[in-house]
Every structure is written in C-alpha cells, then in structure tokens.
Design an enzyme around this catalytic site. Structure first.
Site, PDB file in Angstrom:
ATOM      1  N   LYS A  14       0.835  -1.210   0.000  1.00  0.00           N
ATOM      2  CA  LYS A  14       0.000   0.000   0.000  1.00  0.00           C
ATOM      3  C   LYS A  14       0.867   1.257   0.000  1.00  0.00           C
ATOM      4  CE  LYS A  14      -2.125  -1.241   3.861  1.00  0.00           C
ATOM      5  NZ  LYS A  14      -1.480  -2.546   4.126  1.00  0.00           N
ATOM      6  N   ARG A  89      -9.962   0.331   8.733  1.00  0.00           N
ATOM      7  CA  ARG A  89      -9.612  -1.066   8.999  1.00  0.00           C
ATOM      8  C   ARG A  89     -10.713  -1.806   9.725  1.00  0.00           C
ATOM      9  NH1 ARG A  89      -3.543   0.020   8.875  1.00  0.00           N
ATOM     10  NH2 ARG A  89      -2.607  -1.987   9.288  1.00  0.00           N
ATOM     11  N   ARG A 123      11.809  -5.343   4.820  1.00  0.00           N
ATOM     12  CA  ARG A 123      11.497  -3.941   4.497  1.00  0.00           C
ATOM     13  C   ARG A 123      12.407  -2.957   5.230  1.00  0.00           C
ATOM     14  NH1 ARG A 123       5.553  -1.942   5.276  1.00  0.00           N
ATOM     15  NH2 ARG A 123       5.795  -3.024   7.259  1.00  0.00           N
ATOM     16  N   ARG A 155      11.274  -0.644  10.875  1.00  0.00           N
ATOM     17  CA  ARG A 155      10.171  -0.477  11.821  1.00  0.00           C
ATOM     18  C   ARG A 155      10.243  -1.478  12.957  1.00  0.00           C
ATOM     19  NH1 ARG A 155       4.779   0.080   8.204  1.00  0.00           N
ATOM     20  NH2 ARG A 155       3.982  -1.217   9.902  1.00  0.00           N
ATOM     21  N   ARG A 166      -0.331  -9.405  13.092  1.00  0.00           N
ATOM     22  CA  ARG A 166      -0.950  -8.387  12.219  1.00  0.00           C
ATOM     23  C   ARG A 166      -1.800  -9.058  11.143  1.00  0.00           C
ATOM     24  NH1 ARG A 166       4.441  -5.258  10.937  1.00  0.00           N
ATOM     25  NH2 ARG A 166       3.305  -4.209   9.291  1.00  0.00           N
TER      26      ARG A 166
END
Ligand code: AP5
Length: 208
Positions: A14, A89, A123, A155, A166
């Site tokens: 996203k 969400r 990431r 992160r 998640r």
C-alpha cells in the site's frame, strides 16, 4: 470532497503504491500507520496509548483513529480529497469515514499470506523522504536514496512474530470490510503478487 482508499493486508504494498499514485493523481497520502508512528516518536498522549497495540500487532481503538482522521482532513492539502493508506480497517471506521468524505474507489491490493512475512521482514525505508525499499525485491541504489538524504530506517513491528499477529488481525477485523465496500460497487481487487510497475499500471486504470 471525494477520496480513495488503499486496502490490503500488512506488507501488501500500500505504501509503495501510494507514493506512485500520489505523483499521478496529486492526492495526498494519509497513512494512519505513519501518523501513529509519528505520535509514538513525539511521545504524545495518542502515541503513548497506541504503542502497546502496535507493538503487539493489534488495532489501535477506533475512537483514537477516527479522531486522528477528523483532524487530518481539516488540513489545507486535503481540500480536494485524499488517498487513505491503511484506513479504514474496521466497519465502524468505514462508517465514520462515510460521514466525512465520499469514497469513490477502494483499491484492494491482494497478496497471499505466505509472501507477506518475507516482504515485511526485508522492508526498510529512507528516513530522509520515507521511500520504502526491500532487501531483495526493491533494494535502494548503491549510491543511496534519490532524495539525497539517505538514512536507513527499520520499523519496530517488522518482525516475524508481530507479522503473524498483524495478519490474524487483518483477517479477523479488516477483511470483512471488503464485502462492505463490494456491496457499494466501489471495490477494485488488484493482484499485488507481481512487479511493482505492473501493479501501479492496473491501479491507475482502475482509477480512470
Ligand atoms: P501500518 O503502518 O498501516 O502497517 P500495515 O497495514 O501493517 O501495512 P504496512 O505498512 O506494513 O505495509 P504496506 O502495505 O504499506 O506495504 P509496503 O508498501 O511497505 O500499521 C501499523 C500498525 O498501526 C497496525 O498494526 C496497527 O497497530 C496500527 N494502525 C494503523 N492504522 C490503523 C487503523 N486504521 N486502525 C487501527 N490501527 C491502525 O511494502 C512492504 C514491503 O514489500 C516493502 O519492503 C516493499 O519494498 C516490498 N514490496 C512492495 N510491493 C512489492 C511487490 N509488488 N513485490 C515485491 N516486494 C514488494
């Protein structure tokens, strides 16, 4: 004011696509994840409340998120609409959003769960400009980020345990929104398990 929503599981791409769509459409990206991480870093009351939920891979309470969004869309750059990334969400969040703006397109980036862990654990991003990269799939150039202010950032919630939680949260609490938006005729599923450029091309066609 009309807006678009980028929808999909954690690590679907996203944020990666938002940067490209922003360039093409001029719509500002509004990422609730980025807003929450900024609040955590600044140690605000919202950040202190949100941190425990984020570290555990759970959703931050709807009321906190809806208040963040209500404030954000009052900013000058939101006057012609925005591109929501990671919001809504839950159905209560979507209902609150429908009172604030008209959502014209929900772009759902679909990626199988088994690909998500690799994507998230590899990431990193540039703390200078926020551009998202990946160790294998999308590495930064050897000379650094093109913004000229390259500094690698990872992160806190990008680890294998939190990713599973998640994903579970996504399937239990967020994926029911797909039917909710499908019934409204504005839901556009996009195969996110392809090259980044191909996905961008299909999103731009869906937005035409
Ligand atoms: P948030 O920051 O929104 O995280 P997320 O939804 O888990 O999504 P990500 O940012 O992890 O993934 P992405 O889809 O943007 O993927 P990316 O482009 O980076 O939320 C974090 C937390 O905040 C939540 O867990 C929750 O606690 C809280 N929160 C946020 N919003 C909330 C809300 N509305 N309500 C309640 N709580 C909320 O890509 C991932 C990696 O893959 C990158 O390395 C990238 O380079 C790579 N990649 C991208 N595309 C491709 C491709 N096509 N092929 C190969 N690799 C690719």
């Amino acid at each position: 004011m009309s807006s678009i929503v980028l929808f999909g599981p954690p690590g679907a791409g996203k944020g990666t696509q938002a940067a490209r769509i922003m360039e093409a459409t001029g719509l500002p990206q509004v990422s609730t994840g980025d807003m929450l991480r900024a609040a955590v870093k600044a140690n605000t009351a919202t950040g202190i409340e949100a941190k425990g939920y984020m570290d555990a891979g759970n959703l931050v309470p709807d009321e906190v998120i809806i208040n963040l969004i209500k404030d954000r869309i009052l900013e000058d750059d939101a006057v012609n609409g925005v591109m929501f990334d990671g919001f809504p969400r839950t159905i209560p969040q979507a209902e609150a959003l429908s009172l604030i703006t008209t959502v014209t397109h929900v772009i759902a980036i679909e990626v199988p769960d088994e690909k998500i862990v690799d994507r998230i654990c590899g990431r990193y991003s540039c703390s200078g400009c926020g551009m998202v990269y990946h160790d294998t799939f999308n590495p930064v150039d050897s000379s650094g980020c093109e913004c000229g202010n390259w500094q690698e950032k990872r992160r806190a919630d990008d680890n294998a345990e939190t990713v599973q939680s998640r994903l579970d949260t996504y399937h239990q609490q967020t994926s029911p929104l797909a039917d909710w938006y499908m019934e409204k005729g504005i839901f556009h599923p996009i195969d996110g398990d392809r090259a980044i450029d191909e996905i961008t091309g299909d999103i731009l066609i869906a937005l035409e």
